[in-house]
Design a protein around this motif. Structure first.
Motif, PDB file in Angstrom:
ATOM      1  N   ASP A  60      -6.696   5.288 -51.088  1.00 15.40           N
ATOM      2  CA  ASP A  60      -7.208   5.614 -49.754  1.00 15.40           C
ATOM      3  C   ASP A  60      -7.753   7.040 -49.675  1.00 15.40           C
ATOM      4  O   ASP A  60      -8.741   7.299 -48.977  1.00 15.40           O
ATOM      5  N   LYS A  61      -7.130   7.968 -50.390  1.00 21.93           N
ATOM      6  CA  LYS A  61      -7.606   9.361 -50.357  1.00 21.93           C
ATOM      7  C   LYS A  61      -8.991   9.483 -50.980  1.00 21.93           C
ATOM      8  O   LYS A  61      -9.831  10.255 -50.503  1.00 21.93           O
ATOM      9  N   TRP A  63     -11.257   7.106 -50.997  1.00 17.98           N
ATOM     10  CA  TRP A  63     -12.183   6.544 -50.006  1.00 17.98           C
ATOM     11  C   TRP A  63     -12.458   7.548 -48.900  1.00 17.98           C
ATOM     12  O   TRP A  63     -13.595   7.687 -48.433  1.00 17.98           O
ATOM     13  N   SER A  64     -11.425   8.272 -48.465  1.00 20.92           N
ATOM     14  CA  SER A  64     -11.597   9.270 -47.410  1.00 20.92           C
ATOM     15  C   SER A  64     -12.498  10.416 -47.874  1.00 20.92           C
ATOM     16  O   SER A  64     -13.387  10.870 -47.139  1.00 20.92           O
ATOM     17  N   ALA A  83     -15.077   4.952 -44.925  1.00 19.80           N
ATOM     18  CA  ALA A  83     -14.024   5.276 -43.952  1.00 19.80           C
ATOM     19  C   ALA A  83     -13.266   4.036 -43.518  1.00 19.80           C
ATOM     20  O   ALA A  83     -12.041   4.079 -43.312  1.00 19.80           O
ATOM     21  N   ALA A  86     -10.701   3.297 -46.215  1.00 15.95           N
ATOM     22  CA  ALA A  86      -9.546   4.198 -46.154  1.00 15.95           C
ATOM     23  C   ALA A  86      -8.616   3.807 -45.015  1.00 15.95           C
ATOM     24  O   ALA A  86      -7.386   3.735 -45.187  1.00 15.95           O
ATOM     25  N   ALA A  87      -9.184   3.538 -43.835  1.00 14.70           N
ATOM     26  CA  ALA A  87      -8.373   3.205 -42.660  1.00 14.70           C
ATOM     27  C   ALA A  87      -7.679   1.859 -42.817  1.00 14.70           C
ATOM     28  O   ALA A  87      -6.563   1.665 -42.306  1.00 14.70           O
ATOM     29  N   ASN A  93      -2.775   6.631 -40.687  1.00 14.63           N
ATOM     30  CA  ASN A  93      -3.195   7.997 -40.999  1.00 14.63           C
ATOM     31  C   ASN A  93      -4.222   8.447 -39.975  1.00 14.63           C
ATOM     32  O   ASN A  93      -5.351   7.942 -39.963  1.00 14.63           O
ATOM     33  N   TYR A  96      -7.762   9.394 -41.139  1.00 15.85           N
ATOM     34  CA  TYR A  96      -8.702   8.324 -41.453  1.00 15.85           C
ATOM     35  C   TYR A  96      -9.336   7.776 -40.178  1.00 15.85           C
ATOM     36  O   TYR A  96     -10.524   7.412 -40.178  1.00 15.85           O
ATOM     37  N   ASP A  97      -8.566   7.708 -39.106  1.00 16.36           N
ATOM     38  CA  ASP A  97      -9.156   7.315 -37.820  1.00 16.36           C
ATOM     39  C   ASP A  97     -10.229   8.314 -37.403  1.00 16.36           C
ATOM     40  O   ASP A  97     -11.274   7.939 -36.869  1.00 16.36           O
ATOM     41  N   LEU A 100     -13.367   7.944 -39.575  1.00 17.43           N
ATOM     42  CA  LEU A 100     -14.039   6.714 -39.171  1.00 17.43           C
ATOM     43  C   LEU A 100     -14.716   6.900 -37.817  1.00 17.43           C
ATOM     44  O   LEU A 100     -15.839   6.418 -37.602  1.00 17.43           O
TER      45      LEU A 100
END
Length: 211
Positions: A60-61, A63-64, A83, A86-87, A93, A96-97, A100
């Motif tokens: 996920d990191k 992707w962020s 985003a 990741a979300a 997190n 991530y919101d 996004l």
């Protein structure tokens, strides 16, 4: 150690060294991608994040980091896609919101961006950028009470950002508090702040010109 103590140059050198020894070392790749973001090396950061994701598509990191790099490069659809990934991997997190929400807003979809920023604030109420975004959205939608509430909180956190003070002043005018807007402008000028948002506020406070 270097990363934790903000010795970014040393940390970057160490992460490159680890990756040269082991190209599949995802932790080093994620950290290096983040460090490259901090120095504005956006293409390089995105490339490293993509290398990590080839090894672990569920990082996920990475992707962020990829979403942030693509967003700063103006590649809004690609940023949005990253985003979302990741979300979806870590829906709890708030960062991530937020990213996004930024990507969604950059694509012109204010209605969908607003609940993302609101969700981020529910998880982490101290975030000022999200309040600034919500205040700006409310201002553009002529919801002046909401705009004032969000922007007041953002200005308290970042009192030297001229754009926030200017937008707050415009929100105050919108809700009928012209005196408050004038005081904001006077205080900002006295503090040496300058910028387009304050210029817009000054114009809004100027008396209408004659025929």
């Amino acid at each position: 150690f270097a990363l934790n103590h903000q010795r970014y140059s040393d940390a970057e050198e160490a992460m490159w060294s680890v990756l040269r020894a082991d190209e599949a070392h995802t932790a080093a790749g994620v950290n290096l991608s983040w460090l490259l973001l901090q120095k504005g090396a956006l293409k390089e950061s995105a490339a490293i994040a993509e290398r990590v994701l080839e090894v672990d598509p569920c990082d996920d990191k990475a992707w962020s980091n990829l979403a942030t790099a693509r967003l700063r490069m103006g590649q809004y659809d690609a940023a949005y896609t990253a985003a979302v990934r990741a979300a979806n991997i870590d829906p709890y997190n708030p960062g991530y919101d937020s990213i996004l929400g930024e990507a969604t807003l950059a694509r012109g979809d204010k209605a969908s961006a607003r609940p993302l920023f609101e969700k981020a604030l529910r998880w982490r109420p101290g975030l000022w950028q999200e309040k600034a975004r919500l205040g700006r959205i409310a201002l553009e939608e002529a919801r002046y009470e909401d705009a004032s509430r969000y922007l007041q909180a953002a200005v308290r956190a970042q009192p030297n950002r001229q754009e926030l003070v200017g937008f707050l002043g415009l929100a105050e005018i919108g809700r009928g508090n012209e005196e408050g807007a004038r005081k904001l402008l006077q205080a900002a000028v006295k503090s040496g702040l300058r910028g387009p948002a304050l210029t817009a506020l000054a114009r809004a406070l100027s008396p209408p010109s004659g025929p």
